[in-house]
Write a protein that holds these residues in place. Sequence first.
Motif, PDB file in Angstrom:
ATOM      1  N   ASP A   9      -4.858  -7.319   3.787  1.00  9.74           N
ATOM      2  CA  ASP A   9      -6.288  -7.040   3.670  1.00  9.74           C
ATOM      3  C   ASP A   9      -6.845  -7.719   2.432  1.00  9.74           C
ATOM      4  O   ASP A   9      -6.150  -7.906   1.433  1.00  9.74           O
ATOM      5  N   TYR A  38       0.848  -1.192   0.000  1.00  7.14           N
ATOM      6  CA  TYR A  38       0.000   0.000   0.000  1.00  7.14           C
ATOM      7  C   TYR A  38       0.879   1.236   0.000  1.00  7.14           C
ATOM      8  O   TYR A  38       1.811   1.350   0.798  1.00  7.14           O
ATOM      9  N   GLN A  69      -8.900  -8.147   7.130  1.00  6.59           N
ATOM     10  CA  GLN A  69      -7.824  -9.143   7.144  1.00  6.59           C
ATOM     11  C   GLN A  69      -8.387 -10.543   6.942  1.00  6.59           C
ATOM     12  O   GLN A  69      -9.474 -10.865   7.410  1.00  6.59           O
ATOM     13  N   CYS A  74      -5.360   0.874   3.296  1.00  6.68           N
ATOM     14  CA  CYS A  74      -5.336  -0.584   3.406  1.00  6.68           C
ATOM     15  C   CYS A  74      -4.038  -1.010   4.073  1.00  6.68           C
ATOM     16  O   CYS A  74      -3.065  -0.264   4.084  1.00  6.68           O
ATOM     17  N   GLU A  75      -4.039  -2.210   4.597  1.00 10.68           N
ATOM     18  CA  GLU A  75      -2.841  -2.801   5.172  1.00 10.68           C
ATOM     19  C   GLU A  75      -2.494  -4.053   4.386  1.00 10.68           C
ATOM     20  O   GLU A  75      -3.365  -4.681   3.772  1.00 10.68           O
ATOM     21  N   VAL A  76      -1.230  -4.421   4.422  1.00  7.81           N
ATOM     22  CA  VAL A  76      -0.805  -5.657   3.763  1.00  7.81           C
ATOM     23  C   VAL A  76      -1.558  -6.818   4.401  1.00  7.81           C
ATOM     24  O   VAL A  76      -1.647  -6.929   5.610  1.00  7.81           O
TER      25      VAL A  76
END
Length: 155
Positions: free
Chosen positions: A64, A11, A148, A60-62
């Motif tokens: 997701d 992201y 997640q 977003c997060e890694v």
Amino acid sequence: MLEEVATVIAYDPKGWVTVEIELKSACNHCSSSENCGTSTVAKAFSIKKQQFSLMAEQACEVGDLLKLALPESVILKAAMLVYITPLVGLFLGAIMGQGLADLLEINTDHGAMVLAAIGSFMAWKAGKSKAVELEKASTPIITAYLGQGISLSRG
């Protein structure tokens, strides 16, 4: 809309998200897949992953999961370009080859076959390049932010 779930692998704070989609074979889903040789081959070679970047409206997060959608019209146009265009080229080439061979007073069957093959190949190349352009111009949209993923393995 055709939908697929993608995993965020990167992201960028500017709003760009890089996602990865696992491409699945349609051959693994019927009731005969346990006893089918084609299904066995598909399982061995079908695990492919595709990565691309698109704009995200929220952070977003890694890891997701995102639900992406692509209009069916894009898939139908690409399929038509790749499958129907060579068929049209085949028929047009055969008709032109038969007419040209008739004018040159040579075997019309040979003329039709040669120009049918050439016409089909040229139409396939043109359709394939147009399909690539169509693919580049069509970007999936994010329809849902799923959060997640759940891991079932014990760490």
